[in-house]
Design a protein around this motif. Structure first.
Motif: not given
Length: 159
Positions: A1-29
């Protein structure tokens, strides 16, 4: 879903998504409502984290430097590795050193997870389990590690 976004937006979105998942996993534990965790649950959790890391390693967005997305998962990776490898002697000996293998693991997080693991062990004990030397030794080790971790948190470490 990142392929149709402008490069800078795609990079930021992908990094934010990974950080969100990592934070959610840590918060769960670390969630106070999670009172018990078994080694089997941590092993399964590790498999889930591996899936996240594999996604991050595939460079889903062009232009993101190698390893950048994996850094989002570094805290939880080190915490899980510490528990799954049962590396307490290394963690305690290297704590506070800039080259520590587990530099991202906070003693308070280790205490929280170790207490949850200890609660699971306490629940499954019965009269005969108390007689097993291996179980007694494991309980002693956990108690010793908890004491040393609390010393790190309180600044009174005697390692």
């Amino acid at each position: 879903s990142f392929t149709n976004l402008p490069e800078k937006v795609a990079k930021t979105s992908c990094m934010s998504a990974c950080k969100h998942v990592a934070t959610s996993l840590m918060n769960f534990l670390m969630d106070n409502n999670v009172r018990q965790v078994s080694m089997g649950a941590l092993q399964q959790f590790n498999l889930d984290l591996i899936q996240c890391e594999q996604f991050a390693a595939t460079a889903p967005v062009p232009g993101i430097r190698d390893g950048t997305l994996l850094m989002a998962f570094a805290d939880i990776r080190q915490l899980l590795d510490l528990f799954l490898n049962w590396d307490w002697s290394i963690y305690l000996a290297d704590y506070g050193q800039p080259t520590s293998k587990y530099i991202r693991v906070k003693p308070s997080d280790a205490i929280s997870l170790l207490e949850k693991l200890n609660n699971t062990d306490n629940k499954k004990k019965n009269l005969f389990a108390a007689l097993k030397k291996g179980e007694r030794d494991k309980k002693k080790l956990i108690d010793t590690v908890l004491k040393q971790l609390r010393g790190l948190v309180n600044g009174t470490a005697s390692i």
